[in-house]
Design a protein around this motif. Structure first.
Motif, PDB file in Angstrom:
ATOM      1  N   UNK A 146     -19.769  21.641 -11.477  1.00  0.00           N
ATOM      2  CA  UNK A 146     -18.195  21.669 -10.433  1.00  0.00           C
ATOM      3  C   UNK A 146     -18.124  20.297  -9.403  1.00  0.00           C
ATOM      4  N   UNK A 147     -16.702  19.855  -9.178  1.00  0.00           N
ATOM      5  CA  UNK A 147     -17.029  18.399  -8.424  1.00  0.00           C
ATOM      6  C   UNK A 147     -17.542  18.979  -6.800  1.00  0.00           C
ATOM      7  N   UNK A 148     -18.491  17.910  -6.428  1.00  0.00           N
ATOM      8  CA  UNK A 148     -18.486  18.681  -5.356  1.00  0.00           C
ATOM      9  C   UNK A 148     -18.128  17.439  -4.267  1.00  0.00           C
ATOM     10  N   UNK A 149     -18.204  17.657  -2.983  1.00  0.00           N
ATOM     11  CA  UNK A 149     -17.002  16.940  -2.215  1.00  0.00           C
ATOM     12  C   UNK A 149     -18.071  16.917  -1.186  1.00  0.00           C
ATOM     13  N   UNK A 150     -18.517  15.426  -0.577  1.00  0.00           N
ATOM     14  CA  UNK A 150     -19.973  15.424  -0.192  1.00  0.00           C
ATOM     15  C   UNK A 150     -19.621  13.751   1.083  1.00  0.00           C
ATOM     16  N   UNK A 151     -18.056  14.429   1.762  1.00  0.00           N
ATOM     17  CA  UNK A 151     -18.291  12.854   2.552  1.00  0.00           C
ATOM     18  C   UNK A 151     -18.754  13.070   3.765  1.00  0.00           C
ATOM     19  N   UNK A 152     -18.542  12.006   4.490  1.00  0.00           N
ATOM     20  CA  UNK A 152     -19.852  11.781   5.218  1.00  0.00           C
ATOM     21  C   UNK A 152     -18.996  11.424   7.013  1.00  0.00           C
ATOM     22  N   UNK A 153     -20.295  11.852   8.156  1.00  0.00           N
ATOM     23  CA  UNK A 153     -19.175  11.459   9.200  1.00  0.00           C
ATOM     24  C   UNK A 153     -18.647  10.895   9.600  1.00  0.00           C
ATOM     25  N   UNK A 154     -18.510   9.716   9.068  1.00  0.00           N
ATOM     26  CA  UNK A 154     -18.162   8.646   9.379  1.00  0.00           C
ATOM     27  C   UNK A 154     -16.775   8.578   8.645  1.00  0.00           C
ATOM     28  N   UNK A 155     -16.728   8.771   8.025  1.00  0.00           N
ATOM     29  CA  UNK A 155     -15.718   9.193   7.295  1.00  0.00           C
ATOM     30  C   UNK A 155     -14.286   9.116   8.108  1.00  0.00           C
ATOM     31  N   UNK A 156     -12.558   8.670   7.710  1.00  0.00           N
ATOM     32  CA  UNK A 156     -11.413   9.160   8.146  1.00  0.00           C
ATOM     33  C   UNK A 156     -11.368  10.410   7.800  1.00  0.00           C
TER      34      UNK A 156
END
Lengths: 299, 299
Positions: free
Chosen positions: B269-279
């Motif tokens: 499945x797709x995984x959403x792995x955004x970073x702390x710094x992402x808006x």
């Protein structure tokens, strides 16, 4: 007049740019505009008959610009280099000449323009929001080592100095903002920061590893807990290799609304080496950038 | 509603996203907006008490969203992965959990979400002028070899397919547009194009070496005499390594006016792995992108 020209243009400077194989439509067009706006002056080395017919056909005013008639590519390059050595010109520009041939004349050990530095490419980008960055090295060094990167930093600092950055902030860009022995970019970045801290790199602040977000955005730097003074305040973006710098510089040209120009530094004068695919704007910007640097050195 | 959400949002889809360690301000804020706009639904795995107090303090409406109370990070990740394995959820999202810990659950050989592919990051960027690009791999693979790049292309094609590109154009980016044995990126690019021409890479067109200008600008391609159908028409920008992709993706986020979102592909499945710094925008965009992909798979 574009923001780039307003920022970079120098009206008071009287140095000249030697154009190698000046019988080149694109280059002559840039020459005539620069001359018209009194932002740069030139010596055209190339096939005089062709230069004059191109100017006539395209309605370009090159009145009063000195032409040295020479049909041989190699000799044209040598003449232009000699003009710089004799201080009659203070920058070199590529016309309809093979890059390798021109650079051979520049790098000639006896009669060239060599210094103790390697040559490297410095792109100057003005983003739409007014932010300014120097990107290096997008064109010359494939996989520079730390010693080469020291030189690349110095070359970029020379451009930044000419544009008013007395002690520019240099971010050594990596994909991550921490040291990872598996990633050579971070190893180099750490070494460069150490060389700066030990006083071996001067006249700038060097920090790394920094990722592009931490280098250009204070918010992103704060989010990651990075308190380094360069973080979020970078002027010079030192990329790890040619692949990285090339993609960054071209992304700003083709995928944002930046205004850009570039020069090759490290020889005894700035060299304008634009590509066939470069727009007319970029060629003009690069002329102004080279003039600005030559003018700054002249002061 | 932003252009990105208009382009990517799916209102008809009823699949859910499992949020690992959902007691996370940022993630919950994105969750509540996505839910409110009926653009995605969730199962929140995490400390129930904290989730509820965060929602209350920030005035977030999470009414009706299922919460599975679990305080242990590792167990939270395992529960979320199980929800996907049991088809109760169709995407995974990182909350206040260490990335390595979550990925361990994903990559578990017995109870994880492994496929025959490697994992890779795909960023989707909408430029201000409406141009769209898929950039890969800016986050997972440091120095992928040709075999890994084949997988990275497939993963990016899956994202492109979900957004309507049936046979996307893949540009293998290099600093130069011709083969040079001294530049590994061009060696890989040539090999990938050969694999495509021999039918080993399908459902897309692959071309390389291409420099970024030739990949995205028809004018630049024509100037360089490149007639390849991908040149000037690239959809997927395959970068040589992590350094290159990371700088390109972040340049579009921080130095242009692009709208972006990203997912990790290659698991079941797709995984959403955004970073702390992402808006907050990027987090929301990534949720929509993952939903779109999950929805497309579900069709």
């Amino acid at each position: 007049m574009t923001d780039f020209i307003k920022r970079v243009g120098t009206s008071s400077y009287e140095g000249k740019i030697a154009l190698v194989c000046a019988h080149d439509d694109d280059a002559l067009q840039a020459v005539s505009v620069a001359k018209k706006n009194k932002l740069a002056d030139f010596v055209l080395v190339g096939i005089k008959k062709s230069i004059e017919s191109i100017a006539k056909e395209n309605n370009l005013d090159i009145e009063g610009i000195e032409i040295i008639d020479e049909s041989d590519e190699k000799t044209s390059a040598e003449i232009a280099v000699k003009l710089v050595r004799e201080k009659k010109c203070s920058a070199l520009m590529k016309g309809l000449v093979q890059t390798a041939l021109m650079m051979k004349a520049v790098l000639n050990k006896d009669n060239g323009l060599r210094t103790d530095r390697i040559l490297s490419h410095v792109g100057f980008c003005m983003l739409k929001d007014g932010q300014e960055y120097f990107i290096t090295d997008a064109a010359m060094n494939i996989e520079p080592n730390v010693e080469a990167k020291k030189c690349i930093i110095k070359n970029a600092c020379d451009v930044a100095n000419a544009l008013g950055y007395e002690e520019p902030n240099v971010a050594c860009l990596c994909a991550k903002e921490y040291y990872d022995e598996k990633m050579l970019a971070t190893v180099h970045a750490k070494q460069l920061q150490e060389l700066y801290l030990s006083g071996e790199i001067t006249n700038c602040k060097v920090s790394g590893p920094l990722a592009l977000d931490n280098a250009v955005s204070k918010e992103a730097a704060i989010c990651k807990g990075i308190t380094d003074p360069v973080a979020g305040n970078a002027n010079i973006l030192l990329c790890h290799d040619l692949d990285t710098a090339n993609v960054l510089y071209k992304a700003l040209i083709y995928m944002s609304e930046s205004q850009t120009g570039s020069v090759i530094m490290g020889a005894s004068c700035p060299i304008i080496l634009t590509s066939r695919a470069d727009s007319w704007d970029i060629k003009l910007n690069s002329i102004f950038l080279a003039s600005k640097i030559a003018s700054f050195r002249h002061l």
